[in-house]
Design a protein around this motif. Structure first.
Motif, PDB file in Angstrom:
ATOM      1  N   GLY A  28       7.724   2.778   5.665  1.00 47.97           N
ATOM      2  CA  GLY A  28       6.362   3.195   5.951  1.00 47.97           C
ATOM      3  C   GLY A  28       5.698   2.377   7.031  1.00 47.97           C
ATOM      4  N   GLY A  29       4.376   2.430   7.056  1.00 45.05           N
ATOM      5  CA  GLY A  29       3.619   1.794   8.124  1.00 45.05           C
ATOM      6  C   GLY A  29       3.482   0.302   8.008  1.00 45.05           C
ATOM      7  N   LEU A  30       3.685  -0.264   6.814  1.00 40.26           N
ATOM      8  CA  LEU A  30       3.616  -1.720   6.624  1.00 40.26           C
ATOM      9  C   LEU A  30       4.863  -2.174   5.873  1.00 40.26           C
ATOM     10  CD1 LEU A  30      -0.139  -2.272   5.716  1.00 40.26           C
ATOM     11  CD2 LEU A  30       1.051  -3.120   7.731  1.00 40.26           C
ATOM     12  N   LEU A  37      -2.885   2.269   9.031  1.00 37.09           N
ATOM     13  CA  LEU A  37      -2.537   3.516   8.334  1.00 37.09           C
ATOM     14  C   LEU A  37      -3.592   4.595   8.586  1.00 37.09           C
ATOM     15  CD1 LEU A  37      -1.361   2.086   4.884  1.00 37.09           C
ATOM     16  CD2 LEU A  37       0.002   2.499   6.941  1.00 37.09           C
ATOM     17  N   GLU A  43       4.023   7.603   5.010  1.00 37.67           N
ATOM     18  CA  GLU A  43       5.355   7.405   5.578  1.00 37.67           C
ATOM     19  C   GLU A  43       6.288   6.650   4.633  1.00 37.67           C
ATOM     20  OE1 GLU A  43       6.226   8.820   8.412  1.00 37.67           O
ATOM     21  OE2 GLU A  43       4.190   9.665   8.490  1.00 37.67           O
ATOM     22  N   ALA A  44       5.781   6.088   3.556  1.00 33.61           N
ATOM     23  CA  ALA A  44       6.622   5.374   2.600  1.00 33.61           C
ATOM     24  C   ALA A  44       7.527   6.357   1.866  1.00 33.61           C
ATOM     25  CB  ALA A  44       5.766   4.607   1.604  1.00 33.61           C
ATOM     26  N   THR A  91      -8.500  -1.396   0.657  1.00 30.65           N
ATOM     27  CA  THR A  91      -8.219   0.032   0.560  1.00 30.65           C
ATOM     28  C   THR A  91      -9.336   0.696  -0.229  1.00 30.65           C
ATOM     29  OG1 THR A  91      -6.914  -0.167  -1.484  1.00 30.65           O
ATOM     30  CG2 THR A  91      -5.743  -0.417   0.602  1.00 30.65           C
ATOM     31  N   ARG A 140      -6.748   4.188   6.593  1.00 30.55           N
ATOM     32  CA  ARG A 140      -6.674   4.109   5.132  1.00 30.55           C
ATOM     33  C   ARG A 140      -6.799   2.674   4.624  1.00 30.55           C
ATOM     34  NH1 ARG A 140      -2.884   8.218   6.322  1.00 30.55           N
ATOM     35  NH2 ARG A 140      -3.241  10.157   5.156  1.00 30.55           N
ATOM     36  N   ASP A 147       0.336   5.241   1.655  1.00 27.76           N
ATOM     37  CA  ASP A 147       1.074   5.319   2.918  1.00 27.76           C
ATOM     38  C   ASP A 147       1.932   6.586   2.932  1.00 27.76           C
ATOM     39  OD1 ASP A 147       2.609   5.010   5.168  1.00 27.76           O
ATOM     40  OD2 ASP A 147       3.254   2.965   4.715  1.00 27.76           O
ATOM     41  N   ASP A 195       5.978   5.646  -3.757  1.00 30.19           N
ATOM     42  CA  ASP A 195       5.106   4.570  -4.206  1.00 30.19           C
ATOM     43  C   ASP A 195       5.926   3.675  -5.128  1.00 30.19           C
ATOM     44  OD1 ASP A 195       3.120   2.873  -5.015  1.00 30.19           O
ATOM     45  OD2 ASP A 195       2.072   4.339  -6.267  1.00 30.19           O
ATOM     46  N   VAL A 207       0.818  -1.219   0.000  1.00 32.47           N
ATOM     47  CA  VAL A 207       0.000   0.000   0.000  1.00 32.47           C
ATOM     48  C   VAL A 207       0.851   1.269   0.000  1.00 32.47           C
ATOM     49  CG1 VAL A 207      -2.101  -0.991   1.005  1.00 32.47           C
ATOM     50  CG2 VAL A 207      -0.243  -0.283   2.519  1.00 32.47           C
ATOM     51  N   THR A 208       1.977   1.264  -0.693  1.00 27.31           N
ATOM     52  CA  THR A 208       2.811   2.466  -0.721  1.00 27.31           C
ATOM     53  C   THR A 208       2.126   3.614  -1.452  1.00 27.31           C
ATOM     54  OG1 THR A 208       3.955   1.599  -2.680  1.00 27.31           O
ATOM     55  CG2 THR A 208       4.990   1.217  -0.535  1.00 27.31           C
TER      56      THR A 208
END
Length: 464
Positions: free
Chosen positions: A147-149, A261, A110-111, A305, A264, A108, A114, A104-105
């Motif tokens: 990022g978050g994941l 996220l 924080e990534a 998503t 999200r 996200d 993408d 999920v960039t």
């Protein structure tokens, strides 16, 4: 595609080349970068129902498997999946399309970037590169952006990890294992990363061609020939602005479920990665109403998503899990004798017993994998307790170091799995010093002493 047996693989199946198993033929839809739209999810569900057993499996490489097909259904099943943009007609191109992208960039914040466009370009280039048709079928590439994941704990042969540094986004190019233990070749800019990846993989192929006993994975080539043999020219040896990627990539996202996220995404996992076509159909209908997507993760979960969370009753109805603390998430198992000719035990029933017996051990950070044979299909990278079946009985082993396992019990009947894991949990509780997990406490014990204590507890019935 014809149904002749020359198109049936013995391992690493695809859609164009399925694999024979104990419950029919298995098709594997390669990781769909960016996820599935509602129409694609419905197509997979319908193909699974019409031509297979209706059983689907999420894999640790973000793929989706359809089980129980027969030879007569292969051609129409393949045609429908190809028409939905989910398969390659050419088995050789499909076989090298082993690219896992962070799911999920695109949403996200924080990534670092993408990475989905980069991953798609790499998939296309792999399929068009004739030399790379010689890659072993298990060799995989991971494209990551923090990022978050993050995927930092997910193993891969070639890691392409984006981070922000001086002058913008750079990719760290590394080989094997997790992000923190991989062998780093160097750094490159985003516009060059696909060409660099192809060059690394081509060097691996060349090294294999000149070897009488060629390594099957990139880590084997690093051990035999050294990392410099795989490093193409033009890589920066030091990240401009300082090598801080390890500190900036968050810790291992070990579930990818629940609300994520900041709302999200919403993740649903399925015990053992197994779900029915009806569940996928229901999820497709849910995201269709909101023009959302279903993203497949290496944690055997589906991320929704662009759509609201699914109601808990519906998740339970589909056999899913949306609670990251559910102990079932810490147990994995191959399909065993129910669907594999190599399996000699009812692995998933035995794994369910493992959850009840060792819930404390699992809640403390443990991971148990139950395997129906010594191939250990589907074993997660963070497994720390391993049950391996041999002719209907299990060996129980503990991971002492990466890739080093020590057997502590042998010849366990299926009915002894629960007391064995309960004994292990009891010993871990006794040894817990307070500053470590129960798994860490248990792993400090020498193997012979641990075997003796486990046998004593099982024989005396005092493992509770």
């Amino acid at each position: 595609m014809s149904a002749d047996h020359s198109r049936v693989r013995r391992a690493c199946p695809g859609v164009a080349a399925p694999m024979a198993t104990g419950d029919g033929l298995l098709m594997r839809v390669r990781h769909p970068i960016g996820g599935l739209d509602a129409g694609q999810a419905e197509t997979i569900a319908e193909v699974a129902r019409r031509f297979g057993s209706g059983v689907l499996e999420l894999t640790s490489r973000g793929n989706l498997q359809l089980r129980g097909l027969d030879a007569a259904g292969l051609e129409p099943a393949r045609a429908e999946l190809e028409g939905a943009g989910l398969a390659d007609r050419d088995p050789a191109a499909e076989a090298v399309r082993n690219v896992l992208a962070a799911p999920v960039t695109d949403i996200d914040p924080e990534a670092a970037m993408d990475v989905q466009p980069v991953a798609r370009d790499l998939v296309r280039a792999l399929g068009e590169h004739p030399r790379l048709r010689a890659l072993p079928p298990k060799v995989g590439v991971l494209v990551e952006a923090g990022g978050g994941l993050p995927l930092d704990g997910v193993p891969a042969d070639l890691r392409l990890e984006a981070c922000t540094a001086l002058g913008g986004v750079w990719f760290r190019v590394a080989l094997g294992a997790s992000s923190r233990t991989a062998t780093v070749l160097g750094w490159t800019r985003a516009e060059n990363v696909v060409d660099v990846a192809l060059a690394v993989l081509e060097r691996f192929v060349v090294l294999r061609e000149g070897d009488v006993d060629p390594p099957g994975r990139v880590a084997g080539a690093v051990a035999r020939f050294g990392p410099e043999a795989l490093a193409p020219p033009g890589l920066e040896r030091v990240l401009p602005g300082g090598d801080g990627v390890a500190a900036r990539i968050p810790g291992y996202a070990d579930a990818g479920i629940g609300t994520l996220l900041n709302g999200r995404a919403f993740g649903i996992a399925f015990p053992f990665g197994a779900l029915r076509a009806e569940a996928l159909q229901g999820l497709a209908e849910h995201i269709r109403a909101h023009d959302g997507r279903l993203c497949l993760t290496p944690w055997r979960s589906l991320l929704l998503t662009g759509a609201p969370p699914v109601e808990p009753d519906r998740v339970a109805e589909w056999g899913g899990v949306a609670d990251p603390n559910d102990p079932r998430l810490a147990v994995s198992a191959c399909i065993g004798q129910a669907g594999c000719s190599a399996g000699s035990t009812a692995t998933r029933a035995d794994a369910e017993a493992a959850v009840a017996a060792a819930c404390g051990l699992l809640a403390g950070g443990g991971q148990v994998h139950v395997s129906g044979c010594d191939k250990h299909c589907g074993r997660p990278a963070n497994a720390q307790v391993l049950l391996t079946a041999w002719e209907g009985r299990y060996e129980l082993a503990l991971q002492r170091a990466p890739a080093r396992w020590e057997t502590v019990l042998t010849r366990l009947e299926s009915g002894q799995v629960e007391p064995a894991l309960a004994a292990l949990d009891a010993i871990a509780r006794e040894e817990d010093g307070g500053n470590e997990s129960r798994i860490e406490a248990m792993q400090r014990l020498e193997g012979t002493a641990l075997t003796r204590r486990m046998n004593a507890k099982m024989n005396n019935g005092d493992s509770a």
